[in-house]
Design a protein around this motif. Sequence first.
Motif, short mmCIF file in Angstrom:
data_model
loop_
_atom_site.label_atom_id
_atom_site.label_comp_id
_atom_site.label_asym_id
_atom_site.label_seq_id
_atom_site.Cartn_x
_atom_site.Cartn_y
_atom_site.Cartn_z
N SER A 50 -36.61 0.23 64.59
CA SER A 50 -35.18 -0.07 64.51
C SER A 50 -34.58 0.32 63.16
O SER A 50 -33.41 0.66 63.08
CB SER A 50 -34.96 -1.57 64.75
N ASN A 98 -44.32 -3.27 60.65
CA ASN A 98 -44.00 -4.43 61.48
C ASN A 98 -44.44 -4.28 62.93
O ASN A 98 -44.69 -5.27 63.60
CB ASN A 98 -42.49 -4.74 61.43
N LYS B 175 -28.18 -5.26 56.81
CA LYS B 175 -29.53 -4.69 56.82
C LYS B 175 -29.48 -3.17 56.72
O LYS B 175 -30.35 -2.54 56.12
CB LYS B 175 -30.32 -5.13 58.04
N ASN B 179 -31.11 -0.60 53.93
CA ASN B 179 -31.85 0.63 54.23
C ASN B 179 -31.32 1.81 53.42
O ASN B 179 -32.08 2.57 52.82
CB ASN B 179 -31.73 0.98 55.72
N SER B 283 -39.51 -14.94 63.72
CA SER B 283 -40.97 -15.01 63.61
C SER B 283 -41.40 -14.15 62.43
O SER B 283 -40.62 -13.34 61.92
CB SER B 283 -41.62 -14.53 64.91
N THR B 284 -42.66 -14.32 62.03
CA THR B 284 -43.15 -13.61 60.85
C THR B 284 -43.18 -12.10 61.10
O THR B 284 -43.57 -11.66 62.19
CB THR B 284 -44.55 -14.11 60.49
N GLY B 285 -42.78 -11.35 60.11
CA GLY B 285 -42.80 -9.90 60.22
C GLY B 285 -42.81 -9.24 58.86
O GLY B 285 -42.89 -9.92 57.82
N ILE B 286 -42.74 -7.91 58.86
CA ILE B 286 -42.73 -7.12 57.63
C ILE B 286 -41.52 -6.20 57.67
O ILE B 286 -41.40 -5.37 58.57
CB ILE B 286 -44.02 -6.28 57.51
N PHE B 287 -40.64 -6.36 56.71
CA PHE B 287 -39.40 -5.59 56.73
C PHE B 287 -38.76 -5.68 55.36
O PHE B 287 -38.89 -6.69 54.66
CB PHE B 287 -38.48 -6.17 57.81
N LYS B 291 -43.08 -9.53 53.49
CA LYS B 291 -43.50 -10.27 54.68
C LYS B 291 -42.71 -11.57 54.66
O LYS B 291 -42.71 -12.30 53.67
CB LYS B 291 -45.00 -10.55 54.66
N GLN B 296 -36.45 -10.62 65.58
CA GLN B 296 -37.03 -9.37 66.06
C GLN B 296 -37.46 -9.55 67.51
O GLN B 296 -37.61 -10.67 67.98
CB GLN B 296 -38.25 -9.00 65.20
N ASN B 297 -37.69 -8.44 68.20
CA ASN B 297 -38.16 -8.56 69.58
C ASN B 297 -39.69 -8.55 69.62
O ASN B 297 -40.34 -8.49 68.57
CB ASN B 297 -37.52 -7.49 70.48
N ASP B 299 -41.73 -6.36 70.32
CA ASP B 299 -42.32 -5.12 69.81
C ASP B 299 -42.16 -4.99 68.30
O ASP B 299 -42.53 -3.95 67.73
CB ASP B 299 -41.64 -3.91 70.47
N GLY B 300 -41.57 -5.99 67.66
CA GLY B 300 -41.38 -5.90 66.21
C GLY B 300 -40.16 -5.09 65.80
O GLY B 300 -40.02 -4.72 64.64
N GLN B 301 -39.28 -4.82 66.74
CA GLN B 301 -38.02 -4.15 66.39
C GLN B 301 -37.05 -5.22 65.88
O GLN B 301 -36.90 -6.27 66.50
CB GLN B 301 -37.43 -3.42 67.60
N ILE B 302 -36.40 -4.92 64.76
CA ILE B 302 -35.51 -5.90 64.13
C ILE B 302 -34.22 -6.02 64.94
O ILE B 302 -33.62 -5.01 65.32
CB ILE B 302 -35.21 -5.48 62.67
#
Lengths: 256, 405
Positions: A50, A98, B175, B179, B283-287, B291, B296-297, B299-302
Amino acid sequence: MSKLTDAFNNGKAFIPFIVAGDPDEASTLNNILAMAKAGADIIELGIPFSDPVADGPVIQAGDLRAFKGGITVDKIFNIVKAARQQIQTPIVFLTYANVPFKYGYDRFCAQCQALGVNGLVIPDLPFEEQAEIRPFTQKYGLDLIMLITLNSGDRVPALAKAAEGFIYVVSTQGITGERDEFDHRLAALFAEIKQYTEVPAALGFGIHTPAQAKALSQFADGIIVGSAIVELAAQHGTEAAAAIGQYTAEMKAALA
Amino acid sequence: MTNNYDPETAMQAGRYLEYGGQYLPEVLMPEINRVAAAYAKYKDDPDFLNEFHTLLREYAGRPSLLYYAKNMTADLGGAQIYLKREDLNHTGAHKINNVIGQALLAKRMGKTRLIAETGAGQHGVATATIAALFGMECEIFMGKMDTDRQRLNVYRMELLGAKVNAVTSGSMVLKDAVNAALQNYAARSDDTFYVMGSAVGPHPFPAMVHDFQSVISKESKAQLQDAIGQLPDYVVACVGGGSNAIGSFAEYIKDPSVHLIGCEAAGKGITTKQTAATMALGSTGIFHGMKSRFLQNHDGQIDSVYSISAGLDYPGVGPEHVALMDEGRAQYVPITDDEAVDAFEYIAKQEGIIAAIESCHAVAEVQKLAPTLSKDQVIICTLSGRGDKDVASIAKYRGIELNED
């Protein structure tokens, strides 16, 4: 031992990149098969994200087309599974951290091994943070591809020594008009890398033409091309396989 | 509370429990390591701190007031309510505290150009202001959605000599601005310092923002002591990335009697998709270099997120806040657009203060909380910014057409 390292034994390697699911699953499979048939030494398959902070507008647009086509991680695994029934060309995933993190490192890496993915390029998982995934890439025999840039500086020895599969040398600092200086710095970087490792090093930084590829392969062991191929996918949509295959053949011929 | 979490140790290591870290492309790693080394060198340097505190006092106008909100206290009929008035700072928000600190560090690193992302525009204005003061070049990245809804702040930044880059990628909000700013930083790190506006991003940014914003709670603690000789029972602040909240909480983290409450943007509600309630739904993620916790969904898409407040319209939150939540040290509550707009009107009429819509998420929680407490209990609520920038959009929300031509 590493299938990725072995892929550099056939002259200078050509490593084309496409976005998985751009614009749909069937086209991606066709494009993979076309690249393999045309002589690609390794195929780099991008998992759309994304927010692809390390990618330029061309690949970002490819990601958006893939999302529009409804791509998911499991569908990408299905594409690889289908491709593996027809080709043996090594495949690496390019994915932002991610995606495997959320999927679960163990489960993601296990799936890669089961379906015949050979390595992972994770642009936002730098050397310092790789310890969290490395136990799983090792457990499932995947190479974790190290990225090195022109400004890595005093980090180069550590990065090169930890490399496996191949090294992805990348730069966003290629400036038109400073070509000679740029080549000089790149040549020096490759020479430095060679001091620390036997692992082959490929270059990717917006290379488009066979002539560029040939010139840069004087010091690079392989050439990675992303945007130029994703551009072909953008132009030809679901019918891009022929153009991508032809481009791959021309690039490989220039490197042979 | 498990007591695994120690703020000082965490900040040095850049890890808050499992959260934090430096998840950046290799092209930025040498530079982020230089920033971390420079910050480690100067954070306790007397000259650096002296210059920082002098500018806070003489330029930003600190200390900010701790104001006893007599009318709200009487009206709500429970706890005594004090407002920490960050809205009275120069540039109208808490953002200036952190920008002064980071810009001083940038100068010491020999940088000549500041870049920043901004949501509501407050951080962009603060960065443009300090760039003007220090004679540095400045470029601000702002989502196109936000440049449209905060046009006044865009013009303000341009007046201050900054270039405003309206980001049209992705969903064109905060966001996406981050980027774009990261990409620019990667290309220009030789002369450029990225002034991170919130308590997010790779180490050392969350630690720097914590330190520079902690002036809020250092002051409020002393001010309340002077006023009534006690600690607060509750500290309430709004949370997007979490910079004013971490500054409001910092000095109280080790005072277990003080309840810490962060108010995040629920948008149209946490049962809808139009929300930015990271703590409630993430939920926990990396972005974005860290961390942490993200919307996010599977699949880890924000996710694309939504809030009426541009400053809280972010799919993540600072790593230290997630650690504070996991440890049970702080609680985080979702506040809807409707509740925040009601609070915007309430505090204007009760106290004669037009507060930022971001801050009104905290005010809304105070409206719920105060009546449940006794009259000897004390709440400090941080007003992170002033609300002039929001007047037009609140009018629109209420269906009122303002003709500004």
